[in-house]
Design a protein around this motif. Structure first.
Motif: not given
Length: 313
Positions: A129-155
């Motif tokens: 398996a590949g090593q986990p890769m970190e993504w900035p919050a906005d890209q992570y939210a867009a990639l996974t649809g997983t949001f924290e309280s202040r994250d926008s649901h739009r990109a």
């Protein structure tokens, strides 16, 4: 699942050492049985490390890359898929941790030598398996649809699809997700929820079997002779003392070593594996049509994934 399946999904008739005379070493047999691959229902869970399984992962990233560009992340146009294959996004700044209690085997520690070194901090990383890769919050939210309280649901003004670009890509490959199932009070969703549901039910049934109870009593008596008082291996491996640090204590190492030795000396793994395998075969017999349909869906998805990869080459 720590295990691709819940910890509760582990499972097996006491087999005495004399049964192995002239055959396999009991320890070797225990190690072989103490794997997810040794169970009948595993045939209904696709192998992500196989050629087809890897094709699905690559195709998912190919489609997710296109989705991210569509959402306005123009830098993804130059993303080299080879750098992210076999990975799933991790949010930047997420603590990945060091040693963790648990391992990837159904019945826990079974190697006294390894237990003496690692205790119950016995996680084995999949080298394929590949090593986990970190993504900035906005890209992570867009990639996974997983949001924290202040994250926008739009990109960039575009709505993020359900479960993000990775989820959208998987739906393109597999089709609509099956209806969620509930097992053990947990809502289980995803394309493999059906075999996981049957696996859990078979495990739950197997643990009530007299042969399973007998195996636990023999293991517990062995542990008591060594100075450790636990009713079953799960109780030993989840002792709260083991969760107090990243590194195993001497007490943990000694307990885990005794645990592994008693599993081998009493034939615990062979015993409970036989019970659980029998329960799984019954489940397969009762639900063969639905499981075969799941396999047919997998074959179609893998063929679609291979085409996506070939077209992108």
């Amino acid at each position: 699942m720590r295990k691709i399946l819940p910890l509760a999904l582990t499972g097996l008739l006491a087999v005495s050492a004399c049964q192995f005379a002239g055959g396999d070493d009991p320890g070797d047999e225990a190690h072989r049985l103490n794997t997810m691959e040794s169970f009948p229902l595993h045939a209904y869970v696709p192998d992500a490390t196989s050629r087809d399984g890897k094709a699905v992962g690559t195709a998912q990233w190919i489609l997710a890359k296109r989705c991210m560009v569509r959402l306005g992340f123009t830098g993804f146009r130059t993303l080299d898929i080879r750098t992210v294959e076999s990975t799933y996004p991790v949010r930047q700044g997420t603590f990945m941790g060091g040693g963790k209690v648990g391992d990837d085997s159904p019945y826990g520690v079974d190697d006294p030598g390894r237990a003496a070194e690692h205790g119950y901090h016995n996680v084995v990383r999949d080298e394929s398996a590949g090593q986990p890769m970190e993504w900035p919050a906005d890209q992570y939210a867009a990639l996974t649809g997983t949001f924290e309280s202040r994250d926008s649901h739009r990109a960039h003004g575009h709505p993020i699809p359900a479960k993000g670009c990775m989820g959208e890509a998987f739906r393109r490959i597999y089709g609509p997700e099956p209806k969620p199932a509930k097992i053990g009070g947990v809502r289980l969703s995803g394309y493999y929820s059906l075999p996981v549901q049957y696996w859990y039910q078979a495990h739950k049934q197997a643990r009530k079997d007299p042969a399973w109870k007998k195996a636990e009593r023999e293991w517990s008596a062995c542990m008591k002779d060594k100075g450790f008082h636990y009713s079953d291996p799960d109780q030993a491996s989840t002792d709260s003392d083991w969760f107090r640090g990243d590194e195993p204590s001497e007490k943990e190492k000694k307990t885990a070593t005794a645990d592994a030795r008693c599993k081998l000396d009493t034939g615990f793994i062979q015993a409970v594996h036989a019970v659980e395998s029998r329960a799984q075969k019954t489940a397969i017999g009762k639900n063969e049509k639905a499981l075969d349909a799941r396999l047919a869906d997998d074959r179609r998805a893998m063929a679609k994934a291979r085409k996506i990869v070939d077209d992108a080459s």
